[in-house]
Design a protein around this motif. Structure first.
Motif, PDB file in Angstrom:
ATOM      1  N   GLY A  26      44.444  43.282  29.989  1.00 49.91           N
ATOM      2  CA  GLY A  26      44.599  44.730  29.759  1.00 49.91           C
ATOM      3  C   GLY A  26      44.883  45.055  28.304  1.00 49.91           C
ATOM      4  N   THR A  62      37.074  38.185  28.830  1.00 49.72           N
ATOM      5  CA  THR A  62      37.025  38.977  30.068  1.00 49.72           C
ATOM      6  C   THR A  62      36.981  40.462  29.724  1.00 49.72           C
ATOM      7  OG1 THR A  62      38.333  37.290  31.196  1.00 49.72           O
ATOM      8  CG2 THR A  62      38.187  39.442  32.255  1.00 49.72           C
ATOM      9  N   ARG A  69      54.035  53.242  38.829  1.00 51.50           N
ATOM     10  CA  ARG A  69      54.887  53.538  39.996  1.00 51.50           C
ATOM     11  C   ARG A  69      55.037  55.047  40.215  1.00 51.50           C
ATOM     12  NH1 ARG A  69      57.709  49.216  37.352  1.00 51.50           N
ATOM     13  NH2 ARG A  69      57.553  47.299  38.559  1.00 51.50           N
ATOM     14  N   THR A  83      42.338  45.606  36.318  1.00 50.14           N
ATOM     15  CA  THR A  83      42.836  44.246  36.035  1.00 50.14           C
ATOM     16  C   THR A  83      44.017  43.895  36.938  1.00 50.14           C
ATOM     17  OG1 THR A  83      44.575  44.680  34.378  1.00 50.14           O
ATOM     18  CG2 THR A  83      42.313  44.705  33.584  1.00 50.14           C
ATOM     19  N   VAL A  84      44.290  44.749  37.935  1.00 52.50           N
ATOM     20  CA  VAL A  84      45.435  44.514  38.823  1.00 52.50           C
ATOM     21  C   VAL A  84      44.907  44.175  40.215  1.00 52.50           C
ATOM     22  CG1 VAL A  84      47.535  45.526  39.775  1.00 52.50           C
ATOM     23  CG2 VAL A  84      46.773  46.194  37.489  1.00 52.50           C
ATOM     24  N   ASP A  85      45.483  43.122  40.822  1.00 58.55           N
ATOM     25  CA  ASP A  85      45.035  42.700  42.154  1.00 58.55           C
ATOM     26  C   ASP A  85      45.219  43.838  43.165  1.00 58.55           C
ATOM     27  OD1 ASP A  85      44.435  40.161  41.231  1.00 58.55           O
ATOM     28  OD2 ASP A  85      46.424  39.376  41.676  1.00 58.55           O
ATOM     29  N   VAL A 103      54.090  39.026  32.862  1.00 54.61           N
ATOM     30  CA  VAL A 103      53.776  38.685  31.470  1.00 54.61           C
ATOM     31  C   VAL A 103      53.296  39.921  30.704  1.00 54.61           C
ATOM     32  CG1 VAL A 103      52.063  37.437  30.082  1.00 54.61           C
ATOM     33  CG2 VAL A 103      53.245  36.276  31.950  1.00 54.61           C
ATOM     34  N   PRO A 128      46.342  33.587  34.791  1.00 60.90           N
ATOM     35  CA  PRO A 128      46.646  33.504  36.226  1.00 60.90           C
ATOM     36  C   PRO A 128      45.764  32.498  36.966  1.00 60.90           C
ATOM     37  CG  PRO A 128      46.741  35.788  35.508  1.00 60.90           C
ATOM     38  CD  PRO A 128      46.241  34.988  34.333  1.00 60.90           C
ATOM     39  N   GLY A 184      53.953  37.182  37.213  1.00 62.19           N
ATOM     40  CA  GLY A 184      53.123  38.387  37.210  1.00 62.19           C
ATOM     41  C   GLY A 184      53.662  39.475  36.287  1.00 62.19           C
ATOM     42  N   ILE A 205      33.273  41.312  37.952  1.00 60.87           N
ATOM     43  CA  ILE A 205      32.724  40.312  37.028  1.00 60.87           C
ATOM     44  C   ILE A 205      33.595  39.058  36.997  1.00 60.87           C
ATOM     45  CG2 ILE A 205      31.623  42.051  35.550  1.00 60.87           C
ATOM     46  CD1 ILE A 205      33.952  41.176  33.473  1.00 60.87           C
ATOM     47  N   LEU A 206      32.962  37.952  36.643  1.00 64.11           N
ATOM     48  CA  LEU A 206      33.672  36.697  36.398  1.00 64.11           C
ATOM     49  C   LEU A 206      33.357  36.292  34.965  1.00 64.11           C
ATOM     50  CD1 LEU A 206      35.334  34.251  37.445  1.00 64.11           C
ATOM     51  CD2 LEU A 206      33.145  33.162  37.986  1.00 64.11           C
ATOM     52  N   GLY A 228      51.150  40.761  27.516  1.00 59.09           N
ATOM     53  CA  GLY A 228      50.237  40.056  26.611  1.00 59.09           C
ATOM     54  C   GLY A 228      49.972  38.655  27.133  1.00 59.09           C
ATOM     55  N   SER A 276      54.180  49.685  33.406  1.00 59.57           N
ATOM     56  CA  SER A 276      55.528  50.113  33.786  1.00 59.57           C
ATOM     57  C   SER A 276      56.185  50.788  32.584  1.00 59.57           C
ATOM     58  CB  SER A 276      56.354  48.928  34.273  1.00 59.57           C
ATOM     59  OG  SER A 276      56.361  47.916  33.303  1.00 59.57           O
ATOM     60  N   LYS A 335      46.761  29.682  39.891  1.00 60.91           N
ATOM     61  CA  LYS A 335      46.189  29.819  41.241  1.00 60.91           C
ATOM     62  C   LYS A 335      45.442  28.536  41.622  1.00 60.91           C
ATOM     63  CE  LYS A 335      45.484  34.826  40.692  1.00 60.91           C
ATOM     64  NZ  LYS A 335      44.502  35.890  40.437  1.00 60.91           N
ATOM     65  N   GLY A 375      49.022  43.550  30.542  1.00 59.33           N
ATOM     66  CA  GLY A 375      48.772  42.128  30.809  1.00 59.33           C
ATOM     67  C   GLY A 375      47.860  41.511  29.755  1.00 59.33           C
TER      68      GLY A 375
HETATM   69  N1  LIG Z   1      37.259  37.945  36.905  1.00 57.42           N
HETATM   70  C1  LIG Z   1      37.636  37.288  35.817  1.00 57.42           C
HETATM   71  O1  LIG Z   1      36.817  36.699  35.111  1.00 57.42           O
HETATM   72  C2  LIG Z   1      39.095  37.304  35.427  1.00 57.42           C
HETATM   73  C3  LIG Z   1      39.463  36.948  34.128  1.00 57.42           C
HETATM   74  C4  LIG Z   1      40.805  37.031  33.768  1.00 57.42           C
HETATM   75  C5  LIG Z   1      41.748  37.433  34.698  1.00 57.42           C
HETATM   76  N2  LIG Z   1      41.362  37.721  35.964  1.00 57.42           N
HETATM   77  C6  LIG Z   1      42.341  38.167  36.973  1.00 57.42           C
HETATM   78  O2  LIG Z   1      42.770  39.456  36.555  1.00 57.42           O
HETATM   79  C7  LIG Z   1      44.142  39.641  36.860  1.00 57.42           C
HETATM   80  C8  LIG Z   1      44.880  40.024  35.589  1.00 57.42           C
HETATM   81  O3  LIG Z   1      44.836  38.954  34.659  1.00 57.42           O
HETATM   82  P1  LIG Z   1      45.801  38.968  33.389  1.00 57.42           P
HETATM   83  O4  LIG Z   1      45.633  37.695  32.676  1.00 57.42           O
HETATM   84  O5  LIG Z   1      45.648  40.236  32.641  1.00 57.42           O
HETATM   85  O6  LIG Z   1      47.227  38.973  34.163  1.00 57.42           O
HETATM   86  P2  LIG Z   1      48.693  39.039  33.600  1.00 57.42           P
HETATM   87  O7  LIG Z   1      48.699  38.968  32.111  1.00 57.42           O
HETATM   88  O8  LIG Z   1      49.505  38.062  34.340  1.00 57.42           O
HETATM   89  O9  LIG Z   1      49.171  40.525  34.046  1.00 57.42           O
HETATM   90  C9  LIG Z   1      50.522  40.796  34.090  1.00 57.42           C
HETATM   91  C10 LIG Z   1      50.740  42.269  33.774  1.00 57.42           C
HETATM   92  O10 LIG Z   1      50.295  43.084  34.860  1.00 57.42           O
HETATM   93  C11 LIG Z   1      51.152  44.210  34.929  1.00 57.42           C
HETATM   94  N3  LIG Z   1      51.098  44.798  36.265  1.00 57.42           N
HETATM   95  C12 LIG Z   1      51.470  44.235  37.429  1.00 57.42           C
HETATM   96  N4  LIG Z   1      51.243  45.085  38.468  1.00 57.42           N
HETATM   97  C13 LIG Z   1      50.716  46.208  37.918  1.00 57.42           C
HETATM   98  C14 LIG Z   1      50.247  47.448  38.454  1.00 57.42           C
HETATM   99  N5  LIG Z   1      50.285  47.725  39.767  1.00 57.42           N
HETATM  100  N6  LIG Z   1      49.735  48.360  37.591  1.00 57.42           N
HETATM  101  C15 LIG Z   1      49.670  48.116  36.263  1.00 57.42           C
HETATM  102  N7  LIG Z   1      50.098  46.974  35.685  1.00 57.42           N
HETATM  103  C16 LIG Z   1      50.607  46.030  36.509  1.00 57.42           C
HETATM  104  C17 LIG Z   1      52.515  43.624  34.623  1.00 57.42           C
HETATM  105  O11 LIG Z   1      53.352  44.633  34.138  1.00 57.42           O
HETATM  106  P3  LIG Z   1      54.860  44.812  34.713  1.00 57.42           P
HETATM  107  O12 LIG Z   1      55.596  43.536  34.373  1.00 57.42           O
HETATM  108  O13 LIG Z   1      55.365  45.972  33.970  1.00 57.42           O
HETATM  109  O14 LIG Z   1      54.704  45.013  36.191  1.00 57.42           O
HETATM  110  C18 LIG Z   1      52.201  42.582  33.552  1.00 57.42           C
HETATM  111  O15 LIG Z   1      52.370  43.100  32.238  1.00 57.42           O
HETATM  112  C19 LIG Z   1      44.592  38.332  37.523  1.00 57.42           C
HETATM  113  O16 LIG Z   1      44.465  38.479  38.922  1.00 57.42           O
HETATM  114  C20 LIG Z   1      43.595  37.319  37.016  1.00 57.42           C
HETATM  115  O17 LIG Z   1      43.438  36.201  37.881  1.00 57.42           O
HETATM  116  C21 LIG Z   1      40.065  37.667  36.350  1.00 57.42           C
END
Ligand SMILES: NC(=O)c1ccc[n+]([C@@H]2O[C@H](COP(=O)([O-])OP(=O)(O)OC[C@H]3O[C@@H](n4cnc5c(N)ncnc54)[C@H](OP(=O)(O)O)[C@@H]3O)[C@@H](O)[C@H]2O)c1
Length: 313
Positions: free
Chosen positions: A158, A132, A196, A213-215, A301, A42, A299, A255-256, A303, A177, A46, A155
Protein backbone atom coordinates in the motif's frame (compact mmCIF):
# COMPACT_ATOMS: atom_id res chain seq x y z
CA UNK A 1 27.87 -19.41 4.04
CA UNK A 2 25.06 -18.76 6.53
CA UNK A 3 21.71 -19.67 5.05
CA UNK A 4 18.10 -19.89 6.30
CA UNK A 5 16.37 -23.26 6.21
CA UNK A 6 12.87 -24.55 6.98
CA UNK A 7 12.47 -28.05 8.42
CA UNK A 8 8.82 -28.48 7.34
CA UNK A 9 5.38 -27.01 8.06
CA UNK A 10 4.97 -25.14 11.34
CA UNK A 11 5.47 -21.93 13.27
CA UNK A 12 8.54 -19.76 12.70
CA UNK A 13 10.16 -20.84 15.96
CA UNK A 14 9.50 -24.52 15.20
CA UNK A 15 10.91 -24.74 11.68
CA UNK A 16 13.46 -21.96 11.02
CA UNK A 17 17.19 -22.54 11.47
CA UNK A 18 20.33 -20.86 10.16
CA UNK A 19 22.71 -23.45 8.74
CA UNK A 20 26.07 -23.50 6.93
CA UNK A 21 25.93 -24.38 3.22
CA UNK A 22 28.24 -24.06 0.22
CA UNK A 23 28.41 -20.74 -1.66
CA UNK A 24 26.46 -21.29 -4.92
CA UNK A 25 27.91 -20.85 -8.41
CA UNK A 26 26.01 -19.08 -11.22
CA UNK A 27 24.43 -21.18 -13.98
CA UNK A 28 23.80 -19.86 -17.51
CA UNK A 29 22.14 -16.43 -17.42
CA UNK A 30 22.71 -16.11 -13.68
CA UNK A 31 24.52 -13.87 -11.25
CA UNK A 32 25.60 -14.55 -7.66
CA UNK A 33 24.75 -11.65 -5.34
CA UNK A 34 26.56 -11.06 -2.06
CA UNK A 35 23.46 -10.36 0.03
CA UNK A 36 23.30 -7.19 2.10
CA UNK A 37 19.61 -7.42 2.94
CA UNK A 38 16.51 -9.40 2.05
CA UNK A 39 12.88 -8.42 2.55
CA UNK A 40 10.02 -10.36 4.05
CA UNK A 41 6.45 -10.45 2.80
CA UNK A 42 3.23 -12.06 4.01
CA UNK A 43 3.73 -14.79 1.37
CA UNK A 44 6.99 -15.85 3.10
CA UNK A 45 5.20 -16.62 6.34
CA UNK A 46 2.12 -18.16 4.72
CA UNK A 47 4.18 -20.57 2.61
CA UNK A 48 6.51 -21.41 5.53
CA UNK A 49 3.51 -22.26 7.73
CA UNK A 50 2.06 -24.63 5.12
CA UNK A 51 5.31 -25.95 3.54
CA UNK A 52 3.52 -26.47 0.24
CA UNK A 53 3.17 -24.72 -3.12
CA UNK A 54 0.42 -22.09 -3.39
CA UNK A 55 -0.67 -22.59 -7.00
CA UNK A 56 2.19 -21.17 -9.10
CA UNK A 57 4.08 -19.93 -6.00
CA UNK A 58 6.74 -22.53 -5.23
CA UNK A 59 7.63 -23.61 -1.71
CA UNK A 60 11.31 -24.21 -0.96
CA UNK A 61 12.96 -25.20 2.30
CA UNK A 62 15.68 -22.63 1.40
CA UNK A 63 13.56 -19.45 1.37
CA UNK A 64 13.62 -15.79 0.33
CA UNK A 65 12.69 -13.80 -2.80
CA UNK A 66 13.63 -10.15 -2.14
CA UNK A 67 17.31 -9.20 -2.20
CA UNK A 68 19.79 -6.31 -2.37
CA UNK A 69 23.55 -6.50 -2.38
CA UNK A 70 26.54 -6.46 -4.69
CA UNK A 71 27.34 -8.73 -7.62
CA UNK A 72 29.92 -11.32 -6.52
CA UNK A 73 30.11 -13.56 -9.60
CA UNK A 74 28.55 -13.75 -13.08
CA UNK A 75 28.07 -16.60 -15.55
CA UNK A 76 30.23 -16.35 -18.71
CA UNK A 77 27.13 -15.56 -20.83
CA UNK A 78 26.11 -12.57 -18.67
CA UNK A 79 27.47 -9.27 -19.95
CA UNK A 80 25.14 -6.72 -18.36
CA UNK A 81 26.37 -7.13 -14.75
CA UNK A 82 29.88 -7.06 -13.29
CA UNK A 83 31.32 -7.91 -9.87
CA UNK A 84 30.82 -5.01 -7.49
CA UNK A 85 27.58 -3.68 -9.08
CA UNK A 86 25.04 -2.64 -6.43
CA UNK A 87 21.80 -4.41 -7.35
CA UNK A 88 18.37 -5.44 -6.09
CA UNK A 89 15.82 -7.99 -7.28
CA UNK A 90 12.66 -9.95 -6.78
CA UNK A 91 14.31 -13.27 -7.59
CA UNK A 92 12.43 -15.79 -9.76
CA UNK A 93 8.99 -15.20 -8.19
CA UNK A 94 6.62 -17.07 -8.35
CA UNK A 95 9.26 -19.82 -8.85
CA UNK A 96 11.47 -20.60 -5.86
CA UNK A 97 14.56 -18.60 -4.96
CA UNK A 98 16.84 -18.45 -1.96
CA UNK A 99 17.87 -14.95 -0.89
CA UNK A 100 17.89 -15.39 2.90
CA UNK A 101 21.56 -16.37 2.79
CA UNK A 102 24.95 -14.70 2.47
CA UNK A 103 25.03 -15.37 -1.30
CA UNK A 104 22.06 -15.77 -3.64
CA UNK A 105 21.76 -16.92 -7.24
CA UNK A 106 19.59 -14.53 -9.27
CA UNK A 107 18.73 -14.55 -12.99
CA UNK A 108 20.41 -11.56 -14.67
CA UNK A 109 17.03 -10.47 -16.09
CA UNK A 110 15.52 -10.15 -12.58
CA UNK A 111 18.16 -7.65 -11.40
CA UNK A 112 18.13 -3.86 -11.49
CA UNK A 113 20.60 -1.24 -10.26
CA UNK A 114 19.75 -0.47 -6.62
CA UNK A 115 18.61 3.12 -6.06
CA UNK A 116 21.56 5.23 -4.89
CA UNK A 117 19.31 7.06 -2.41
CA UNK A 118 18.04 3.92 -0.66
CA UNK A 119 19.94 2.05 2.03
CA UNK A 120 20.70 -1.59 1.29
CA UNK A 121 18.04 -2.55 3.84
CA UNK A 122 15.44 -0.45 2.00
CA UNK A 123 16.45 -1.87 -1.39
CA UNK A 124 16.35 -5.42 -0.06
CA UNK A 125 12.93 -4.95 1.48
CA UNK A 126 11.22 -3.31 -1.50
CA UNK A 127 11.18 -5.46 -4.65
CA UNK A 128 8.18 -7.79 -4.21
CA UNK A 129 5.98 -5.06 -2.71
CA UNK A 130 7.10 -2.39 -5.19
CA UNK A 131 6.62 -4.65 -8.23
CA UNK A 132 3.19 -5.69 -6.93
CA UNK A 133 2.17 -2.03 -6.63
CA UNK A 134 3.64 -1.27 -10.08
CA UNK A 135 1.91 -4.21 -11.77
CA UNK A 136 -1.42 -3.35 -10.08
CA UNK A 137 -1.21 0.24 -11.37
CA UNK A 138 -0.30 -1.07 -14.84
CA UNK A 139 -3.28 -3.46 -14.80
CA UNK A 140 -5.55 -0.48 -14.18
CA UNK A 141 -3.64 1.78 -16.62
CA UNK A 142 -3.42 4.44 -13.90
CA UNK A 143 -2.41 7.79 -15.35
CA UNK A 144 -2.42 11.50 -14.75
CA UNK A 145 -5.51 13.01 -13.13
CA UNK A 146 -7.08 9.66 -12.21
CA UNK A 147 -8.65 9.18 -8.79
CA UNK A 148 -7.12 6.13 -7.10
CA UNK A 149 -8.24 4.49 -3.84
CA UNK A 150 -5.69 2.27 -2.07
CA UNK A 151 -7.35 -0.01 0.49
CA UNK A 152 -4.58 -0.72 3.01
CA UNK A 153 -2.33 2.31 2.55
CA UNK A 154 0.11 1.64 5.41
CA UNK A 155 1.34 -1.84 4.48
CA UNK A 156 4.27 -2.89 2.33
CA UNK A 157 2.39 -2.81 -0.96
CA UNK A 158 0.00 0.00 0.00
CA UNK A 159 2.64 2.57 0.94
CA UNK A 160 4.46 2.00 -2.35
CA UNK A 161 1.22 1.96 -4.38
CA UNK A 162 0.36 5.42 -3.00
CA UNK A 163 3.75 6.84 -4.00
CA UNK A 164 3.87 5.16 -7.42
CA UNK A 165 0.30 6.28 -8.22
CA UNK A 166 1.22 9.83 -7.18
CA UNK A 167 4.31 9.65 -9.40
CA UNK A 168 1.94 8.84 -12.30
CA UNK A 169 0.01 12.03 -11.54
CA UNK A 170 -2.95 10.34 -9.84
CA UNK A 171 -4.93 11.83 -6.96
CA UNK A 172 -4.71 9.25 -4.17
CA UNK A 173 -7.02 8.35 -1.30
CA UNK A 174 -6.04 5.57 1.10
CA UNK A 175 -7.41 3.69 4.09
CA UNK A 176 -5.34 3.19 7.26
CA UNK A 177 -5.81 3.10 11.01
CA UNK A 178 -5.95 6.56 12.61
CA UNK A 179 -2.48 6.33 14.17
CA UNK A 180 -0.90 5.94 10.72
CA UNK A 181 -2.72 8.80 8.93
CA UNK A 182 0.12 11.30 9.18
CA UNK A 183 2.62 8.84 7.68
CA UNK A 184 0.20 7.90 4.89
CA UNK A 185 -0.35 11.58 4.03
CA UNK A 186 3.44 11.98 3.92
CA UNK A 187 3.61 9.31 1.22
CA UNK A 188 1.29 11.39 -0.95
CA UNK A 189 -2.30 10.44 -0.12
CA UNK A 190 -4.38 13.60 -0.34
CA UNK A 191 -7.16 12.01 1.71
CA UNK A 192 -6.91 9.25 4.32
CA UNK A 193 -9.85 7.36 5.80
CA UNK A 194 -9.86 5.24 8.96
CA UNK A 195 -10.79 1.70 7.91
CA UNK A 196 -12.70 1.29 11.19
CA UNK A 197 -14.90 4.36 10.47
CA UNK A 198 -17.94 2.99 8.60
CA UNK A 199 -19.39 6.45 7.96
CA UNK A 200 -16.17 7.72 6.37
CA UNK A 201 -15.91 4.55 4.26
CA UNK A 202 -19.53 4.95 3.12
CA UNK A 203 -18.78 8.53 2.02
CA UNK A 204 -16.02 7.44 -0.42
CA UNK A 205 -17.26 8.40 -3.85
CA UNK A 206 -16.55 7.12 -7.38
CA UNK A 207 -12.90 6.25 -8.04
CA UNK A 208 -11.31 5.48 -11.40
CA UNK A 209 -9.25 2.72 -9.76
CA UNK A 210 -9.42 0.79 -6.48
CA UNK A 211 -6.34 -1.21 -5.44
CA UNK A 212 -7.26 -3.82 -2.81
CA UNK A 213 -4.32 -4.87 -0.60
CA UNK A 214 -6.32 -6.09 2.41
CA UNK A 215 -7.50 -9.70 2.74
CA UNK A 216 -11.28 -10.37 2.54
CA UNK A 217 -12.15 -6.78 1.65
CA UNK A 218 -14.75 -5.65 -0.85
CA UNK A 219 -14.40 -1.97 -1.85
CA UNK A 220 -17.05 0.29 -0.27
CA UNK A 221 -20.11 0.49 -2.55
CA UNK A 222 -19.81 4.25 -3.14
CA UNK A 223 -16.17 3.97 -4.27
CA UNK A 224 -17.16 1.87 -7.29
CA UNK A 225 -18.91 3.41 -10.29
CA UNK A 226 -19.42 2.40 -13.93
CA UNK A 227 -15.94 1.67 -15.33
CA UNK A 228 -14.02 1.67 -12.02
CA UNK A 229 -11.02 -0.65 -12.32
CA UNK A 230 -10.77 -2.92 -9.27
CA UNK A 231 -7.38 -4.62 -8.94
CA UNK A 232 -7.02 -7.01 -6.03
CA UNK A 233 -3.73 -8.48 -4.85
CA UNK A 234 -5.58 -10.59 -2.27
CA UNK A 235 -8.42 -13.03 -2.75
CA UNK A 236 -11.35 -12.16 -4.97
CA UNK A 237 -14.23 -14.57 -4.41
CA UNK A 238 -16.66 -15.43 -7.19
CA UNK A 239 -19.36 -13.63 -5.19
CA UNK A 240 -17.21 -10.47 -4.97
CA UNK A 241 -16.52 -10.59 -8.70
CA UNK A 242 -20.23 -10.87 -9.48
CA UNK A 243 -21.14 -8.05 -7.11
CA UNK A 244 -18.40 -5.76 -8.48
CA UNK A 245 -19.62 -6.54 -12.00
CA UNK A 246 -23.18 -5.61 -11.00
CA UNK A 247 -21.83 -2.30 -9.66
CA UNK A 248 -20.27 -1.59 -13.06
CA UNK A 249 -16.62 -2.22 -12.14
CA UNK A 250 -14.39 -3.07 -15.11
CA UNK A 251 -11.85 -4.49 -15.31
CA UNK A 252 -12.01 -6.61 -12.15
CA UNK A 253 -8.73 -8.46 -11.78
CA UNK A 254 -6.75 -10.41 -9.22
CA UNK A 255 -3.06 -10.15 -10.05
CA UNK A 256 -0.05 -12.16 -8.95
CA UNK A 257 3.27 -10.32 -8.98
CA UNK A 258 6.04 -11.61 -11.26
CA UNK A 259 9.78 -10.94 -11.15
CA UNK A 260 10.74 -8.18 -13.60
CA UNK A 261 14.12 -6.46 -13.58
CA UNK A 262 13.14 -3.89 -16.23
CA UNK A 263 10.18 -2.64 -14.16
CA UNK A 264 12.35 -2.62 -11.04
CA UNK A 265 14.83 -0.39 -12.89
CA UNK A 266 11.97 2.07 -13.61
CA UNK A 267 11.06 2.04 -9.92
CA UNK A 268 14.73 2.64 -9.02
CA UNK A 269 14.82 5.65 -11.33
CA UNK A 270 11.74 7.10 -9.56
CA UNK A 271 13.44 6.46 -6.21
CA UNK A 272 16.54 8.32 -7.34
CA UNK A 273 14.31 11.16 -8.55
CA UNK A 274 12.94 11.42 -4.99
CA UNK A 275 9.45 10.16 -5.94
CA UNK A 276 9.37 6.93 -3.95
CA UNK A 277 10.85 5.95 -0.62
CA UNK A 278 10.67 2.76 1.45
CA UNK A 279 9.46 3.09 5.01
CA UNK A 280 11.18 0.47 7.18
CA UNK A 281 8.97 -0.88 9.93
CA UNK A 282 11.88 -2.80 11.44
CA UNK A 283 15.23 -4.43 10.70
CA UNK A 284 16.42 -7.83 11.92
CA UNK A 285 19.67 -9.79 11.56
CA UNK A 286 19.56 -13.13 9.69
CA UNK A 287 19.92 -14.89 13.05
CA UNK A 288 16.70 -13.09 14.11
CA UNK A 289 14.65 -14.48 11.22
CA UNK A 290 12.14 -16.07 13.61
CA UNK A 291 11.39 -12.69 15.21
CA UNK A 292 11.31 -11.02 11.78
CA UNK A 293 8.72 -13.49 10.48
CA UNK A 294 6.70 -13.16 13.68
CA UNK A 295 6.63 -9.38 13.13
CA UNK A 296 5.21 -9.89 9.60
CA UNK A 297 2.67 -12.36 11.00
CA UNK A 298 1.15 -9.69 13.26
CA UNK A 299 -0.38 -8.07 10.16
CA UNK A 300 0.43 -4.68 11.74
CA UNK A 301 3.60 -3.89 9.78
CA UNK A 302 3.96 -0.27 8.64
CA UNK A 303 5.90 -0.26 5.35
CA UNK A 304 8.43 -3.09 5.16
CA UNK A 305 10.44 -5.51 7.32
CA UNK A 306 14.10 -5.98 6.32
CA UNK A 307 16.46 -8.81 7.21
CA UNK A 308 20.01 -7.43 7.23
CA UNK A 309 22.19 -10.38 6.28
CA UNK A 310 25.53 -8.54 6.08
CA UNK A 311 25.64 -4.88 7.20
CA UNK A 312 29.03 -4.43 5.50
CA UNK A 313 27.55 -5.03 2.00
N1 LIG B 1 -1.01 -10.97 -5.43
C1 LIG B 1 0.25 -10.65 -5.20
O1 LIG B 1 1.11 -10.75 -6.08
C2 LIG B 1 0.63 -10.12 -3.84
C3 LIG B 1 1.84 -9.44 -3.68
C4 LIG B 1 2.14 -8.90 -2.43
C5 LIG B 1 1.26 -9.07 -1.37
N2 LIG B 1 0.12 -9.78 -1.55
C6 LIG B 1 -0.84 -9.96 -0.45
O2 LIG B 1 -1.40 -8.68 -0.20
C7 LIG B 1 -1.64 -8.51 1.18
C8 LIG B 1 -0.94 -7.25 1.66
O3 LIG B 1 0.47 -7.41 1.54
P1 LIG B 1 1.44 -6.37 2.26
O4 LIG B 1 2.82 -6.84 2.07
O5 LIG B 1 1.10 -4.99 1.88
O6 LIG B 1 0.99 -6.64 3.79
P2 LIG B 1 1.45 -5.96 5.13
O7 LIG B 1 2.58 -5.01 4.88
O8 LIG B 1 1.65 -7.01 6.13
O9 LIG B 1 0.14 -5.10 5.56
C9 LIG B 1 0.02 -4.70 6.87
C10 LIG B 1 -0.75 -3.38 6.92
O10 LIG B 1 -2.13 -3.61 6.61
C11 LIG B 1 -2.89 -2.69 7.37
N3 LIG B 1 -4.26 -3.17 7.51
C12 LIG B 1 -4.69 -4.29 8.12
N4 LIG B 1 -6.04 -4.42 8.01
C13 LIG B 1 -6.45 -3.33 7.31
C14 LIG B 1 -7.73 -2.88 6.84
N5 LIG B 1 -8.86 -3.56 7.09
N6 LIG B 1 -7.77 -1.74 6.12
C15 LIG B 1 -6.65 -1.03 5.85
N7 LIG B 1 -5.42 -1.39 6.25
C16 LIG B 1 -5.32 -2.53 6.97
C17 LIG B 1 -2.17 -2.67 8.70
O11 LIG B 1 -2.45 -1.47 9.36
P3 LIG B 1 -2.88 -1.46 10.93
O12 LIG B 1 -1.70 -2.02 11.69
O13 LIG B 1 -3.10 -0.03 11.20
O14 LIG B 1 -4.09 -2.33 11.02
C18 LIG B 1 -0.70 -2.75 8.29
O15 LIG B 1 -0.10 -1.47 8.19
C19 LIG B 1 -1.19 -9.82 1.84
O16 LIG B 1 -2.31 -10.67 1.95
C20 LIG B 1 -0.20 -10.38 0.85
O17 LIG B 1 -0.06 -11.80 0.94
C21 LIG B 1 -0.21 -10.31 -2.75
Amino acid sequence: MRSAKYSGAGSASEVISITETAVPAPGPGEVVVRVGAAGLNPVDVKIRAAATDFGPIRYSDRPGWDVAGTVADVAPDVSEWSPGDRVFALAAFPAAAHTLAEFAVVAARDLAPAPAVWSTAQAGAAPLAALTAWQALEAAAVGSGQRVLVLGGAGGVGHLAIQLAKARGAEVTATASAAKHELVRGWGAGHVVDYRDDQALAALDRFDTVIVTVDDTLPPRGAVAEGTAVISITGLSEGDRIRLGEWGAAPVERILVAANGAQLAEIAALADAGEVDVHLDSEFALEELVAAQERVETGRVTGKVAVVVDPSV
